[in-house]
Design an enzyme around this catalytic site. Sequence first.
Site, PDB file in Angstrom:
ATOM      1  N   GLY A 182     -27.987 -25.012  27.771  1.00 30.38           N
ATOM      2  CA  GLY A 182     -26.916 -24.476  26.954  1.00 30.38           C
ATOM      3  C   GLY A 182     -26.106 -25.508  26.202  1.00 30.38           C
ATOM      4  CE1 TYR A 183     -23.695 -28.435  29.500  1.00 24.64           C
ATOM      5  CE2 TYR A 183     -24.697 -30.587  29.763  1.00 24.64           C
ATOM      6  CZ  TYR A 183     -23.898 -29.580  30.245  1.00 24.64           C
ATOM      7  OH  TYR A 183     -23.308 -29.709  31.483  1.00 24.64           O
ATOM      8  N   GLY A 184     -25.223 -27.478  23.357  1.00 23.38           N
ATOM      9  CA  GLY A 184     -25.586 -27.479  21.947  1.00 23.38           C
ATOM     10  C   GLY A 184     -26.760 -26.568  21.650  1.00 23.38           C
ATOM     11  CG  ASP A 185     -26.702 -22.853  20.933  1.00 24.56           C
ATOM     12  OD1 ASP A 185     -26.369 -22.319  22.000  1.00 24.56           O
ATOM     13  OD2 ASP A 185     -26.089 -22.682  19.874  1.00 24.56           O
TER      14      ASP A 185
END
Length: 316
Positions: free
Chosen positions: A52-55
């Site tokens: 989920g970090y920066g998609d």
Amino acid sequence: MQQRALGTTGLKVSRLGLGTLTWGRDTDEHEARDQLIAFTEAGGTLLDTAAGYGDGASEELIGTLFGDVVARDDVVLATKAGISRRRGERETNVSRGHLISTLDQSLRRLGVDHVDLWQVHAWVDGTPLEETLGALDYAVSTGRAAYVGVSNYSGWQTAQASTWQAAVPGRAKIASTQVEYSLLNRTIEHEVIPAAQALGLGILPWSPLGRGVLTGKYRHGTPTDSRGASPHFANFVGTYLGEQHKRVVEAVVRAGEGLDWTPLEVALVWVRDRPGVTAPIMGARTAAQLRAALGIDELSLPPEIVDALDDVSGGD
């Protein structure tokens, strides 16, 4: 840098981890490269990211650095699944199918065939725990992950998940829990830490610098180049800018002045050496900030300073 066992497993990690929340978004490839070089040259091994970090941008950027900047086998690669942003809003999904498909996407972005530590990013009410944990079993049994853990679980959730996995031979043991922990947020001391210690889980604190506030940079306002001035992090940082938090920050600053340390060093060493902690996850904005954190390996706080910080921060 010294190495520690992750809980009661045989996995060894550096006692300071490198977080990559902003990589691929606020942190570009050149800055990420400099940070990773500085980290590994100092003996750091634990590299933490999440789908989920920066998609997915963080994982993609890390994947481009393997081979060129650092060998894959020289880092303990950790990622997480279960939190994403769709249509601009945060979503959580820890169903078995979603977790497994997310892991496969993570492996493709990272350009690897397995991760060393795969973590469930959050607890979700309404999803059967045994279904979520079944995804961890699948990841280990298929070689996609060497070890598994949880993140942002409460004390009873941590205990339930770990006990479930230990109840039947062949299930994947919960190796660790990643939770917020700093002098500005000590809530995990009441239940999470005792549960983790009793069940043999390593603790990986995130935001060990109180979302950057414990560095002292926000004492006289919000610097324009800080995360607190960023639209992504203004509210995140603002949580710890209240009057009660200022008292803790001032105590950290005074302790640093007495020891000839920076506030960052005081706050980070305090977390690193708390009972049950394996490795704080340090997310730096710049390589220069990271290098300042990497200098703490030989530092330890005098007991009287620890006691004073405990008193002002509300420790038991």
